[in-house]
Structures are given as structure tokens and as C-alpha cells.
Design a protein around this motif. Sequence first.
Motif, PDB file in Angstrom:
ATOM      1  N   THR A 101       0.816  -1.217   0.000  1.00 18.05           N
ATOM      2  CA  THR A 101       0.000   0.000   0.000  1.00 18.05           C
ATOM      3  C   THR A 101       0.844   1.259   0.000  1.00 18.05           C
ATOM      4  O   THR A 101       0.319   2.352  -0.092  1.00 18.05           O
ATOM      5  CB  THR A 101      -0.916   0.014   1.233  1.00 18.05           C
ATOM      6  OG1 THR A 101      -0.119  -0.144   2.406  1.00 18.05           O
ATOM      7  CG2 THR A 101      -1.926  -1.122   1.166  1.00 18.05           C
ATOM      8  N   LYS A 102       2.140   1.075   0.085  1.00 10.94           N
ATOM      9  CA  LYS A 102       3.027   2.237   0.116  1.00 10.94           C
ATOM     10  C   LYS A 102       3.513   2.581  -1.284  1.00 10.94           C
ATOM     11  O   LYS A 102       3.981   1.722  -2.012  1.00 10.94           O
ATOM     12  CB  LYS A 102       4.223   1.953   1.019  1.00 10.94           C
ATOM     13  CG  LYS A 102       3.821   1.850   2.472  1.00 10.94           C
ATOM     14  CD  LYS A 102       5.041   1.682   3.367  1.00 10.94           C
ATOM     15  CE  LYS A 102       5.766   0.393   3.110  1.00 10.94           C
ATOM     16  NZ  LYS A 102       4.966  -0.767   3.511  1.00 10.94           N
ATOM     17  N   GLU A 128      -2.197   7.751   4.230  1.00 10.67           N
ATOM     18  CA  GLU A 128      -1.006   8.464   4.717  1.00 10.67           C
ATOM     19  C   GLU A 128      -0.284   9.151   3.566  1.00 10.67           C
ATOM     20  O   GLU A 128      -0.092   8.573   2.507  1.00 10.67           O
ATOM     21  CB  GLU A 128      -0.071   7.473   5.405  1.00 10.67           C
ATOM     22  CG  GLU A 128       1.127   8.140   6.062  1.00 10.67           C
ATOM     23  CD  GLU A 128       0.718   9.038   7.198  1.00 10.67           C
ATOM     24  OE1 GLU A 128       0.590   8.550   8.319  1.00 10.67           O
ATOM     25  OE2 GLU A 128       0.520  10.243   6.973  1.00 10.67           O
ATOM     26  N   ASN A 160       3.280  11.429   2.987  1.00 13.75           N
ATOM     27  CA  ASN A 160       4.495  11.918   3.649  1.00 13.75           C
ATOM     28  C   ASN A 160       5.512  12.423   2.639  1.00 13.75           C
ATOM     29  O   ASN A 160       5.939  11.695   1.760  1.00 13.75           O
ATOM     30  CB  ASN A 160       5.095  10.775   4.473  1.00 13.75           C
ATOM     31  CG  ASN A 160       6.020  11.280   5.547  1.00 13.75           C
ATOM     32  OD1 ASN A 160       6.533  10.507   6.307  1.00 13.75           O
ATOM     33  ND2 ASN A 160       6.256  12.573   5.600  1.00 13.75           N
ATOM     34  N   PHE A 212       6.177   9.716   0.072  1.00 15.60           N
ATOM     35  CA  PHE A 212       5.490   8.427   0.111  1.00 15.60           C
ATOM     36  C   PHE A 212       3.986   8.624   0.289  1.00 15.60           C
ATOM     37  O   PHE A 212       3.559   9.479   1.036  1.00 15.60           O
ATOM     38  CB  PHE A 212       6.027   7.581   1.264  1.00 15.60           C
ATOM     39  CG  PHE A 212       7.478   7.213   1.080  1.00 15.60           C
ATOM     40  CD1 PHE A 212       7.822   6.041   0.443  1.00 15.60           C
ATOM     41  CD2 PHE A 212       8.483   8.055   1.537  1.00 15.60           C
ATOM     42  CE1 PHE A 212       9.141   5.703   0.265  1.00 15.60           C
ATOM     43  CE2 PHE A 212       9.817   7.729   1.363  1.00 15.60           C
ATOM     44  CZ  PHE A 212      10.147   6.549   0.723  1.00 15.60           C
ATOM     45  N   SER A 252       0.369   6.355   0.998  1.00 15.16           N
ATOM     46  CA  SER A 252      -0.185   5.057   1.367  1.00 15.16           C
ATOM     47  C   SER A 252      -1.690   5.014   1.135  1.00 15.16           C
ATOM     48  O   SER A 252      -2.397   5.984   1.391  1.00 15.16           O
ATOM     49  CB  SER A 252       0.111   4.771   2.843  1.00 15.16           C
ATOM     50  OG  SER A 252       1.504   4.822   3.078  1.00 15.16           O
ATOM     51  N   GLU A 263      -4.167  -2.267  -2.029  1.00  7.87           N
ATOM     52  CA  GLU A 263      -3.094  -2.305  -3.017  1.00  7.87           C
ATOM     53  C   GLU A 263      -3.614  -1.981  -4.410  1.00  7.87           C
ATOM     54  O   GLU A 263      -2.894  -1.456  -5.246  1.00  7.87           O
ATOM     55  CB  GLU A 263      -2.462  -3.702  -3.022  1.00  7.87           C
ATOM     56  CG  GLU A 263      -1.840  -4.039  -1.670  1.00  7.87           C
ATOM     57  CD  GLU A 263      -1.239  -5.431  -1.691  1.00  7.87           C
ATOM     58  OE1 GLU A 263      -1.310  -6.093  -2.732  1.00  7.87           O
ATOM     59  OE2 GLU A 263      -0.704  -5.855  -0.650  1.00  7.87           O
ATOM     60  N   ALA A 309       6.625   1.362  -3.128  1.00 10.21           N
ATOM     61  CA  ALA A 309       7.797   1.511  -2.267  1.00 10.21           C
ATOM     62  C   ALA A 309       8.259   0.146  -1.760  1.00 10.21           C
ATOM     63  O   ALA A 309       7.508  -0.816  -1.728  1.00 10.21           O
ATOM     64  CB  ALA A 309       7.452   2.422  -1.095  1.00 10.21           C
ATOM     65  N   ASP A 326       9.047  -2.726   0.636  1.00  9.26           N
ATOM     66  CA  ASP A 326       8.474  -3.132   1.918  1.00  9.26           C
ATOM     67  C   ASP A 326       9.578  -3.565   2.880  1.00  9.26           C
ATOM     68  O   ASP A 326       9.587  -4.648   3.418  1.00  9.26           O
ATOM     69  CB  ASP A 326       7.476  -4.264   1.719  1.00  9.26           C
ATOM     70  CG  ASP A 326       8.096  -5.398   0.924  1.00  9.26           C
ATOM     71  OD1 ASP A 326       8.778  -5.119  -0.064  1.00  9.26           O
ATOM     72  OD2 ASP A 326       7.902  -6.543   1.322  1.00  9.26           O
ATOM     73  N   ARG A 331      10.111  -2.201   5.557  1.00  5.93           N
ATOM     74  CA  ARG A 331       9.755  -1.723   6.889  1.00  5.93           C
ATOM     75  C   ARG A 331       9.579  -2.894   7.838  1.00  5.93           C
ATOM     76  O   ARG A 331       8.795  -3.755   7.582  1.00  5.93           O
ATOM     77  CB  ARG A 331       8.449  -0.921   6.820  1.00  5.93           C
ATOM     78  CG  ARG A 331       8.579   0.259   5.862  1.00  5.93           C
ATOM     79  CD  ARG A 331       9.601   1.267   6.321  1.00  5.93           C
ATOM     80  NE  ARG A 331       9.183   1.838   7.611  1.00  5.93           N
ATOM     81  CZ  ARG A 331       9.919   2.680   8.313  1.00  5.93           C
ATOM     82  NH1 ARG A 331      11.097   3.019   7.893  1.00  5.93           N
ATOM     83  NH2 ARG A 331       9.487   3.156   9.429  1.00  5.93           N
TER      84      ARG A 331
END
Length: 87
Positions: free
Chosen positions: A7-8, A35, A37, A52, A54, A58, A83, A85, A87
Motif C-alpha cells: 500500500t506504500k 497516509e 508523507n 510516500f 499510502s 493495493e 515503495a 516493503d 519496513r
Amino acid sequence: MAQRIGTKLFVSRLSFYTTKDQLKNLFSPFGQVTEVNLVMDSRTGRTKGFGFVSYQSENEALKAIKAMNGRIIAGRIIFVEPAKDTR
DNA sequence: GCTGAGCGG
């Protein structure tokens, strides 16, 4: 794991004057943005030129990519892709 | 007041 979108979204090559609010109103109509950013630089306090975004799903993120990838924003071409993943 | 590949906190 095959192709996974996530989702990013990684939005880069933005103009140095583009703000998070601009990205939000540009990516909002393509889906529900959860989101937004924009990466800022600690030295100058301005944007690094990338950020980024979000989404809730997807499929919405993928739709936004196809819709905004290589589009003209603030008179500049922007690149939009999933982006990492990491994280 | 400018620049321009990349994956942030």
C-alpha cells in the motif's frame, strides 16, 4: 512471494516546491489515501523531491501508479512506483 | 531565489 505491490507508494522527481498537500489532493481521487508523507531535508528544511503515499488497498495504490506515473505535476514529470516493503 | 538520483522517521 511473487509480485507484491503493497500500500506504500514511492513518489519521486517532484518539484522542490511541491508539498504534501499537493500530493494528497492529487492522489486522493484515485483512492482513499491513508497516509501522505513528503521527505524533508534537515539542512535546508525543504523537500528532498520525493515522498510516500499510502492507500487502504493495493489495488487503489496500483491504480494511482498507472494514473500518475510519468504525469506532469507542477510542470515536472513525476515517477510513481511501489515503495520497498523494507519496513 | 539554484539542483534532480533515489526509498523516509
